[in-house]
Design an enzyme around this catalytic site. Structure first.
Site, PDB file in Angstrom:
ATOM      1  N   ARG A  51       0.803  -1.207   0.000  1.00  0.00           N
ATOM      2  CA  ARG A  51       0.000   0.000   0.000  1.00  0.00           C
ATOM      3  C   ARG A  51       0.848   1.274   0.000  1.00  0.00           C
ATOM      4  O   ARG A  51       0.674   2.149  -0.846  1.00  0.00           O
ATOM      5  CB  ARG A  51      -0.806  -0.007   1.297  1.00  0.00           C
ATOM      6  CG  ARG A  51      -2.205   0.321   1.243  1.00  0.00           C
ATOM      7  CD  ARG A  51      -2.795  -0.157   2.569  1.00  0.00           C
ATOM      8  NE  ARG A  51      -2.885  -1.610   2.565  1.00  0.00           N
ATOM      9  CZ  ARG A  51      -3.902  -2.257   2.042  1.00  0.00           C
ATOM     10  NH1 ARG A  51      -4.904  -1.615   1.532  1.00  0.00           N
ATOM     11  NH2 ARG A  51      -3.921  -3.573   2.039  1.00  0.00           N
ATOM     12  N   THR A  52       1.765   1.341   0.936  1.00  0.00           N
ATOM     13  CA  THR A  52       2.603   2.541   1.056  1.00  0.00           C
ATOM     14  C   THR A  52       3.517   2.680  -0.162  1.00  0.00           C
ATOM     15  O   THR A  52       3.707   3.766  -0.691  1.00  0.00           O
ATOM     16  CB  THR A  52       3.445   2.468   2.342  1.00  0.00           C
ATOM     17  OG1 THR A  52       2.563   2.278   3.438  1.00  0.00           O
ATOM     18  CG2 THR A  52       4.231   3.733   2.570  1.00  0.00           C
ATOM     19  N   LYS A  80      21.910 -10.638   3.081  1.00  0.00           N
ATOM     20  CA  LYS A  80      23.271 -11.121   2.840  1.00  0.00           C
ATOM     21  C   LYS A  80      24.222 -10.614   3.918  1.00  0.00           C
ATOM     22  O   LYS A  80      25.430 -10.746   3.792  1.00  0.00           O
ATOM     23  CB  LYS A  80      23.753 -10.665   1.461  1.00  0.00           C
ATOM     24  CG  LYS A  80      22.981 -11.289   0.318  1.00  0.00           C
ATOM     25  CD  LYS A  80      23.509 -10.773  -1.012  1.00  0.00           C
ATOM     26  CE  LYS A  80      22.544 -11.087  -2.146  1.00  0.00           C
ATOM     27  NZ  LYS A  80      22.448  -9.977  -3.099  1.00  0.00           N
ATOM     28  N   ARG A 101      11.407   2.028   4.152  1.00  0.00           N
ATOM     29  CA  ARG A 101      10.594   1.406   5.186  1.00  0.00           C
ATOM     30  C   ARG A 101      11.413   0.291   5.799  1.00  0.00           C
ATOM     31  O   ARG A 101      12.116  -0.436   5.085  1.00  0.00           O
ATOM     32  CB  ARG A 101       9.311   0.835   4.596  1.00  0.00           C
ATOM     33  CG  ARG A 101       8.360   0.327   5.682  1.00  0.00           C
ATOM     34  CD  ARG A 101       7.094  -0.148   5.042  1.00  0.00           C
ATOM     35  NE  ARG A 101       6.126  -0.621   5.982  1.00  0.00           N
ATOM     36  CZ  ARG A 101       5.071   0.075   6.374  1.00  0.00           C
ATOM     37  NH1 ARG A 101       4.862   1.293   5.911  1.00  0.00           N
ATOM     38  NH2 ARG A 101       4.205  -0.439   7.209  1.00  0.00           N
ATOM     39  N   HIS A 129       5.618   7.033  11.094  1.00  0.00           N
ATOM     40  CA  HIS A 129       5.199   6.908   9.693  1.00  0.00           C
ATOM     41  C   HIS A 129       4.641   8.279   9.314  1.00  0.00           C
ATOM     42  O   HIS A 129       3.437   8.456   9.152  1.00  0.00           O
ATOM     43  CB  HIS A 129       4.138   5.802   9.592  1.00  0.00           C
ATOM     44  CG  HIS A 129       3.774   5.414   8.199  1.00  0.00           C
ATOM     45  ND1 HIS A 129       4.414   5.918   7.086  1.00  0.00           N
ATOM     46  CD2 HIS A 129       2.828   4.568   7.729  1.00  0.00           C
ATOM     47  CE1 HIS A 129       3.867   5.382   5.996  1.00  0.00           C
ATOM     48  NE2 HIS A 129       2.899   4.566   6.371  1.00  0.00           N
TER      49      HIS A 129
END
Ligand SMILES: [Zn+2]
Lengths: 302, 154
Positions: A51-52, A80, A101, A129
């Protein structure tokens, strides 16, 4: 604000917030421009959030910018064993701006300290956020014509709800009255009550949702999640009590609008969707304009 | 009785240096650690579980020929805010130092939030004291507010 990262909503002053909202309105009226032509925006999603990511990518694409990036941890360097420091230093050599994010709290603040280019935090764990908060503010202003002196009812998980915490901080500039509705286990943390007391903001706490509907200008619904409860019996007791149904809105104010950060599970019944007071899907769309304004502002293009 | 005698001897023996007194006994070794006393070549005397009218039992540390900067000594305020710091010159107390909780402190406390970046990657911690009276510290990274009882040394 040029070249300044946006990590936390408290990075924005009241004036910053108001200026972004004015710019966002311009993008709503004219969403397609080439203002980002020639710019490369990196999207680093160490934790998936479709969504974001879609909202940010739409914002960049409508402005004519190019997007590079990773969209989930499985393909990212962090699996990794590369440190966040190294990933950010490398990517900040490629892009003009990084939108990230991350599942770790504080990852965005740290990234902003090691990056050569500005960072926009698209969610760091349970912490912040800020673009969600800005789109919430935009939605409130658009539907109420002002941000000042509003009655804001916040419902659901107020203890862990990141969107709620940031909204309380941001709205504290605008003399609101808060109505906090939550199960006893998920009450708003003391630090937010402290903030209200310091700023002279009135607030009340309730357990029953019905007590906070009819006086509200904004009803902000959030999810109550099972995993937040230490006692599963407590969850079973409350899981159906924080559900909004259309019939409950009968005596609500004419100007009331219902917001939700989405995705919803069952906390807003589908029968509310057709009520003109339901605003959560428009709210999501507003996110694109707000993100356009934030990106351009940070890149110094406005 | 015996501990009292020892205690007095310990205090009287310092010619020049710093005495940190009235340390709660369970915090004594944290004070040692926060000042990195274990890395100093100076003569150091440590007494613990000594009788104290105020605390019941207490700890005391004497460090010869060391005079801390306010920034260093104020770290003690994080764990033992009621400790008494005396500067000794030529066997006499020439100065009593008031402990002040700093505005911010780096790389000293540990964040209580297990999901904080400072607990996940090699990132030095950084806290702001947002309320010195209540000893509330806010993490610069995860923004979690740590209460008095949550303040832990790294
Ligand atoms: Zn932290």
């Amino acid at each position: 604000m040029k070249n300044k990262s946006l990590v936390s909503i408290s990075d924005f002053s009241k004036e910053d917030i108001l200026r972004i909202l004015v710019e966002a309105e311009k993008f709503e009226n004219n969403p397609n421009t080439r203002i980002l032509e020639g710019k490369v925006i990196a999207m680093l999603f160490f934790e998936p959030s479709t969504r974001t990511r879609l909202s940010f990518e739409t914002a960049v694409n409508r402005l004519g910018g190019r997007v590079i990036g990773i969209s989930d941890a499985a393909t990212s360097s962090s699996t990794k064993g590369e440190t966040l420091n190294d990933t950010i230093k490398m990517v900040s050599g490629y892009a003009d701006l990084i939108i990230m994010r991350h599942h770790i709290d504080g990852a965005a603040r740290y990234a902003s300290e090691v990056s050569a280019v500005p960072i926009i935090n698209a969610g760091d764990g349970s912490n912040q956020h800020p673009t969600q908060t800005m789109l919430d503010l935009y939605s409130i202003k658009k539907t109420q014509a002002t941000l000042e002196n509003l009655q804001i009812s916040l419902v659901g998980d107020l203890k862990y709800g990141r969107a709620v915490h940031s909204l309380v901080i941001a709205m504290s500039h605008f003399n609101p009255s808060f109505h906090f509705v939550s199960p006893p286990e998920l009450q708003i943390p003391d630090s937010y009550k402290l903030l209200c007391n310091k700023q002279g903001i009135s607030y009340k706490q309730y357990v029953e949702i019905s007590e906070a509907i009819n006086k509200a200008d904004i009803l902000y619904m959030t999810r109550v999640q099972r995993e937040r409860f230490t006692d599963p019996v407590e969850y079973e007791k409350v899981k159906n009590t924080y559900v909004l149904k259309n019939a409950m809105l009968e005596n609500s104010k004419q100007n009331l609008r219902i917001l939700h950060p989405l995705p919803r599970v069952n906390e807003i019944d589908m029968d509310v969707d057709t009520n003109p007071k339901a605003y959560y899907f428009e709210q999501a769309r507003n996110g694109v304009y707000v993100r356009q304004a934030i990106i351009c502002s940070i890149l110094g293009l406005l | 009785m015996k501990t009292n005698i020892n205690h007095e001897l310990v205090v009287q023996a310092l010619k020049n240096g710093t005495v940190i007194d009235h340390i709660p006994s369970d915090k004594l070794f944290q004070v040692v650690s926060i000042l990195a006393l274990h890395t100093m070549p100076n003569q150091i005397t440590i007494g613990n579980n000594l009788e104290s009218k105020k605390l019941g039992i207490k700890g005391i540390i004497k460090i010869s020929d060391v005079f801390f900067t306010p920034k260093e000594v104020n770290k003690i305020a994080l764990i033992a805010p009621n400790a008494k710091i005396n500067i000794i010159k030529n066997y006499e107390v020439i100065k009593k130092v008031e402990l002040v909780i700093p505005d911010e402190i780096k790389d000293t406390l540990q964040c209580i939030n297990p999901m904080c970046i400072t607990n996940k990657e090699h990132v030095p911690t950084h806290f702001y004291f947002i309320d010195k009276k209540k000893r509330l510290a806010k993490c610069h990274y995860c923004e979690r507010i740590c209460k008095d009882e949550d303040l832990m040394l790294k």
